[in-house]
Design a protein around this motif. Sequence first.
Motif, PDB file in Angstrom:
ATOM      1  N   HIS A  74       0.829  -1.199   0.000  1.00 48.83           N
ATOM      2  CA  HIS A  74       0.000   0.000   0.000  1.00 48.83           C
ATOM      3  C   HIS A  74       0.868   1.256   0.000  1.00 48.83           C
ATOM      4  N   ALA A  75       0.225   2.409  -0.063  1.00 53.76           N
ATOM      5  CA  ALA A  75       0.951   3.674  -0.118  1.00 53.76           C
ATOM      6  C   ALA A  75       1.746   3.900   1.170  1.00 53.76           C
ATOM      7  N   TRP A  76       2.842   4.590   1.016  1.00 56.30           N
ATOM      8  CA  TRP A  76       3.674   4.919   2.168  1.00 56.30           C
ATOM      9  C   TRP A  76       2.995   5.980   3.029  1.00 56.30           C
ATOM     10  N   VAL A  77       3.196   5.860   4.337  1.00 56.91           N
ATOM     11  CA  VAL A  77       2.677   6.830   5.302  1.00 56.91           C
ATOM     12  C   VAL A  77       3.865   7.507   5.972  1.00 56.91           C
ATOM     13  N   ARG A  78       3.887   8.818   5.931  1.00 54.62           N
ATOM     14  CA  ARG A  78       4.995   9.564   6.523  1.00 54.62           C
ATOM     15  C   ARG A  78       4.677   9.921   7.971  1.00 54.62           C
ATOM     16  N   VAL A  79       5.593   9.545   8.867  1.00 49.38           N
ATOM     17  CA  VAL A  79       5.462   9.865  10.291  1.00 49.38           C
ATOM     18  C   VAL A  79       6.638  10.741  10.689  1.00 49.38           C
ATOM     19  N   PRO A  80       6.423  11.973  11.114  1.00 50.97           N
ATOM     20  CA  PRO A  80       7.545  12.827  11.528  1.00 50.97           C
ATOM     21  C   PRO A  80       8.234  12.265  12.764  1.00 50.97           C
ATOM     22  N   VAL A  81       9.536  12.024  12.664  1.00 56.51           N
ATOM     23  CA  VAL A  81      10.342  11.533  13.786  1.00 56.51           C
ATOM     24  C   VAL A  81      11.700  12.220  13.688  1.00 56.51           C
ATOM     25  N   THR A  82      12.023  13.032  14.649  1.00 54.13           N
ATOM     26  CA  THR A  82      13.265  13.789  14.600  1.00 54.13           C
ATOM     27  C   THR A  82      14.471  12.915  14.938  1.00 54.13           C
ATOM     28  N   GLY A  83      15.469  12.927  14.059  1.00 52.82           N
ATOM     29  CA  GLY A  83      16.741  12.265  14.342  1.00 52.82           C
ATOM     30  C   GLY A  83      16.727  10.759  14.322  1.00 52.82           C
ATOM     31  N   VAL A  84      15.792  10.137  13.612  1.00 50.40           N
ATOM     32  CA  VAL A  84      15.746   8.671  13.586  1.00 50.40           C
ATOM     33  C   VAL A  84      16.947   8.130  12.823  1.00 50.40           C
ATOM     34  N   ARG A  85      17.571   7.072  13.380  1.00 45.06           N
ATOM     35  CA  ARG A  85      18.763   6.485  12.771  1.00 45.06           C
ATOM     36  C   ARG A  85      18.645   4.989  12.508  1.00 45.06           C
ATOM     37  N   SER A  86      17.853   4.276  13.280  1.00 39.13           N
ATOM     38  CA  SER A  86      17.784   2.828  13.102  1.00 39.13           C
ATOM     39  C   SER A  86      16.453   2.295  13.621  1.00 39.13           C
ATOM     40  N   ILE A  87      16.029   1.152  13.059  1.00 40.38           N
ATOM     41  CA  ILE A  87      14.741   0.544  13.396  1.00 40.38           C
ATOM     42  C   ILE A  87      14.940  -0.937  13.692  1.00 40.38           C
ATOM     43  N   ALA A  88      14.344  -1.405  14.793  1.00 37.98           N
ATOM     44  CA  ALA A  88      14.355  -2.827  15.136  1.00 37.98           C
ATOM     45  C   ALA A  88      12.922  -3.292  15.388  1.00 37.98           C
ATOM     46  N   ASP A  89      12.686  -4.560  15.202  1.00 31.92           N
ATOM     47  CA  ASP A  89      11.339  -5.122  15.362  1.00 31.92           C
ATOM     48  C   ASP A  89      11.071  -5.503  16.815  1.00 31.92           C
ATOM     49  N   ASN A  90       9.837  -5.196  17.250  1.00 30.58           N
ATOM     50  CA  ASN A  90       9.402  -5.615  18.582  1.00 30.58           C
ATOM     51  C   ASN A  90       7.940  -6.051  18.524  1.00 30.58           C
ATOM     52  N   GLY A  91       7.669  -6.990  17.606  1.00 26.19           N
ATOM     53  CA  GLY A  91       6.302  -7.478  17.472  1.00 26.19           C
ATOM     54  C   GLY A  91       5.391  -6.436  16.834  1.00 26.19           C
ATOM     55  N   ASP A  92       4.426  -5.935  17.598  1.00 21.76           N
ATOM     56  CA  ASP A  92       3.483  -4.941  17.090  1.00 21.76           C
ATOM     57  C   ASP A  92       4.017  -3.518  17.197  1.00 21.76           C
ATOM     58  N   ALA A  93       5.284  -3.387  17.533  1.00 21.37           N
ATOM     59  CA  ALA A  93       5.898  -2.058  17.643  1.00 21.37           C
ATOM     60  C   ALA A  93       7.328  -2.127  17.131  1.00 21.37           C
ATOM     61  N   TYR A  94       7.866  -0.978  16.811  1.00 21.53           N
ATOM     62  CA  TYR A  94       9.269  -0.865  16.451  1.00 21.53           C
ATOM     63  C   TYR A  94      10.029  -0.224  17.602  1.00 21.53           C
ATOM     64  N   THR A  95      11.255  -0.697  17.799  1.00 19.52           N
ATOM     65  CA  THR A  95      12.180  -0.010  18.691  1.00 19.52           C
ATOM     66  C   THR A  95      13.100   0.817  17.808  1.00 19.52           C
ATOM     67  N   ILE A  96      13.140   2.120  18.045  1.00 16.39           N
ATOM     68  CA  ILE A  96      13.920   2.983  17.159  1.00 16.39           C
ATOM     69  C   ILE A  96      14.980   3.745  17.946  1.00 16.39           C
ATOM     70  N   ALA A  97      16.080   4.020  17.292  1.00 16.14           N
ATOM     71  CA  ALA A  97      17.182   4.780  17.885  1.00 16.14           C
ATOM     72  C   ALA A  97      17.162   6.186  17.310  1.00 16.14           C
ATOM     73  N   LEU A  98      17.275   7.179  18.216  1.00 19.62           N
ATOM     74  CA  LEU A  98      17.179   8.585  17.814  1.00 19.62           C
ATOM     75  C   LEU A  98      18.400   9.361  18.296  1.00 19.62           C
ATOM     76  N   VAL A  99      18.794  10.353  17.551  1.00 24.13           N
ATOM     77  CA  VAL A  99      19.841  11.276  17.994  1.00 24.13           C
ATOM     78  C   VAL A  99      19.257  12.680  18.042  1.00 24.13           C
ATOM     79  N   GLY A 100      19.851  13.500  18.914  1.00 27.20           N
ATOM     80  CA  GLY A 100      19.391  14.873  19.020  1.00 27.20           C
ATOM     81  C   GLY A 100      18.138  15.057  19.841  1.00 27.20           C
ATOM     82  N   SER A 101      17.771  14.057  20.621  1.00 30.83           N
ATOM     83  CA  SER A 101      16.568  14.173  21.441  1.00 30.83           C
ATOM     84  C   SER A 101      16.842  15.018  22.683  1.00 30.83           C
ATOM     85  N   ALA A 102      15.876  15.797  23.075  1.00 32.21           N
ATOM     86  CA  ALA A 102      16.025  16.646  24.260  1.00 32.21           C
ATOM     87  C   ALA A 102      16.229  15.775  25.499  1.00 32.21           C
TER      88      ALA A 102
END
Length: 317
Positions: free
Chosen positions: A226-254
């Motif tokens: 299906h069509a891509w859905v854009r989700v704003p996420v500041t500083g995302v660098r990597s994505i890992a699977d966690n079942g029904d969720a993703y674990t993501i690594a971010l840089v520059g977070s407050a």
Amino acid sequence: MSLRRGARDSGGVLSRSTLVWVAILVVVLVVIDILLVAFALSRTAPMNHGDPGPVPTFTSSPMPPESSSPTPGPTATSGAAGPLDAGRHLLSAVDASEAWRATSRSCSAGGANLEHTTDGGSSWKAVPLSTDVGAVLALRAGAGTLSVLVGVGNDCNPAVRTSIDGGVTWKAGAPGAAGAGIDSAGLLLSSGTVASPCSSPIDAFQGKYTTAVACDDEVQWRSGTHAWVRVPVTGVRSIADNGDAYTIALVGSAGCKGVAIASLPAVGVTAATRTAPVGCANEAANDDAVAVARSGQAVWLWAGSKVLISTDGGTSW
């Protein structure tokens, strides 16, 4: 009697006279015709211009042959070329002690490598790859099995290879067994190569039903094809699977000077979907390539030269 004879004689003389004048006229015409022919021939006869000179020749520089391929000008390069040439981190965890890692570069950059640890990252052992492998583009490990997506041959053609003996031997793997890869052509998925939804993909994950791409300050997600859905996420660098969720690594977070860990739903994603903070690895470098991997509650983070492990889902490190 004499008068009639005279009349006949007079008519005969006139006839001869006429014939004479006709003959003279014919002769004159013939002479004129001869003169005209002679004059024409004199105009067409070759003239003597002296000894003939050399025949002129013309020379010019030969035109260069047309090349079968045009001279290359500036060409646009894929956004993936930069991250690949710089060395994108690849990481896959089996449990809290065992993991595999590689540095993903383009085949032209060279340096394909693969490493394995069984002591929580304290030491890493290099695992040889076949001589035809020019790049490692993706990897996925499980208990007793490892699959890699590699670029092989002079053309760096993508191929999946699987090992069940720790990389001692390899066989052809199933499409998608190593997860999603990135190269200059786009995203390398189980269905084939598709265009990236952003110009500079940083990381990609493909599960059974969904695909997620880490781009600069956004995650692009889709279900199936299906069509891509854009989700704003500041500083995302990597994505890992966690079942029904993703674990993501971010840089520059407050509030996190290193690499922050967050959770993003993996199903029912919309443009309004947001991440939930999980933890912060303050010791992790945030200015180099970053990779996150997960197996159960064990979360691995490879940032710069450091590898960190969390055993509580990324909350503490």
